[in-house]
Design a protein around this motif. Sequence first.
Motif, mmCIF file in Angstrom:
data_model
loop_
_atom_site.group_PDB
_atom_site.id
_atom_site.type_symbol
_atom_site.label_atom_id
_atom_site.label_comp_id
_atom_site.label_asym_id
_atom_site.label_seq_id
_atom_site.Cartn_x
_atom_site.Cartn_y
_atom_site.Cartn_z
ATOM 1 N N ARG A 146 0.808 -1.218 0.000
ATOM 2 C CA ARG A 146 0.000 0.000 0.000
ATOM 3 C C ARG A 146 0.841 1.268 0.000
ATOM 4 O O ARG A 146 0.319 2.361 -0.254
ATOM 5 N N PHE A 147 2.136 1.143 0.319
ATOM 6 C CA PHE A 147 2.987 2.310 0.487
ATOM 7 C C PHE A 147 4.315 2.116 -0.231
ATOM 8 O O PHE A 147 4.778 0.983 -0.402
ATOM 9 N N PRO A 148 4.971 3.219 -0.617
ATOM 10 C CA PRO A 148 6.349 3.086 -1.115
ATOM 11 C C PRO A 148 7.247 2.658 0.037
ATOM 12 O O PRO A 148 6.944 2.932 1.207
ATOM 13 N N PRO A 149 8.362 1.976 -0.259
ATOM 14 C CA PRO A 149 9.263 1.551 0.820
ATOM 15 C C PRO A 149 9.746 2.744 1.642
ATOM 16 O O PRO A 149 9.979 3.838 1.115
ATOM 17 N N ILE A 150 9.872 2.532 2.945
ATOM 18 C CA ILE A 150 10.416 3.576 3.815
ATOM 19 C C ILE A 150 11.875 3.821 3.448
ATOM 20 O O ILE A 150 12.657 2.888 3.285
ATOM 21 N N GLN A 151 12.260 5.080 3.321
ATOM 22 C CA GLN A 151 13.639 5.438 3.005
ATOM 23 C C GLN A 151 14.387 5.800 4.287
ATOM 24 O O GLN A 151 13.781 6.210 5.278
ATOM 25 N N SER A 152 15.694 5.677 4.229
ATOM 26 C CA SER A 152 16.487 5.930 5.433
ATOM 27 C C SER A 152 16.333 7.365 5.930
ATOM 28 O O SER A 152 16.410 7.622 7.136
ATOM 29 N N LYS A 153 16.077 8.307 5.035
ATOM 30 C CA LYS A 153 15.915 9.695 5.457
ATOM 31 C C LYS A 153 14.666 9.890 6.306
ATOM 32 O O LYS A 153 14.522 10.928 6.974
#
Length: 282
Positions: A146-153
Amino acid sequence: MPQNPRGKRDHPNKKKGARRVNDLTSNPTRRASIASPPYPPPDSGGCLAFSDELHRRVAAPCQDRMVVATEEMAVYCFDALVSHYSGDQPPPPAFEEGIHPLFVTWKKATNGSEPRLRGCIGTLEARQIVTGFKEYALTSALRDRRFPPIQSKELPYLECTVSILTEYETALNHLDWEVGKHGLIIEFTDPDYNMRRSATYLPEVAAHEGWTHLETIDSLMRKAGYNGTITDSLRKKLRVTRYQSTLYTMHYGEYAAYVKKNRGAAPEINGAPIINGFKPGH
């Protein structure tokens, strides 16, 4: 019921809003692992399709000693995500092994806003919680469709909620459960397509959304993919399993303070400290 203060354990009877099952509903708000409907369950990445064998395993997941969600479990989930970005192995967990169903929920808050769901995946089947939390910390952060992957930022803005599911029981009927206390797994045959459908909500969902018993059941049926007319006759044919959970929620700032206190240095990725404004190439 008392609200969960930041970094405090939530108790099974807590009334407020919290997949591989996706669980949670629409309204992404603070301390409620809730996603937009239909909220897909864990192992399928969509609606859970229970076979009779799977239902038996889910309905009686484990007779292991009682395990409650703890600060160290949330720390381990953050460790797993930070280590993913740095390419390292996470430090060993500071909690004992156990065997239980579990969920990991990630939410993000910026500029003082209410935390919004970024991923929530878990399993309704009992499994070893050390490997389970590591796996689902990454799966919920990176592979919730449902969401784009979480980014480190995004790390400085995240909060993590870990859930341990317990007390699985077969309900007598679709109304045999308590709002704010029980999570639900429903299974039924779609009369229009003659196919099995199933879905789950964690214990926090109905109370957080302010739903009645019938509103919760009807929402679950829609979440399961049923688009036909919902009648009382169909509701009475539902196979319902109820369960409880304990929760622990931790914000990244609390995680960073824990790491600095217990390991002597703040979290970092490839030598760069993770603070607000941290923008590595991920």
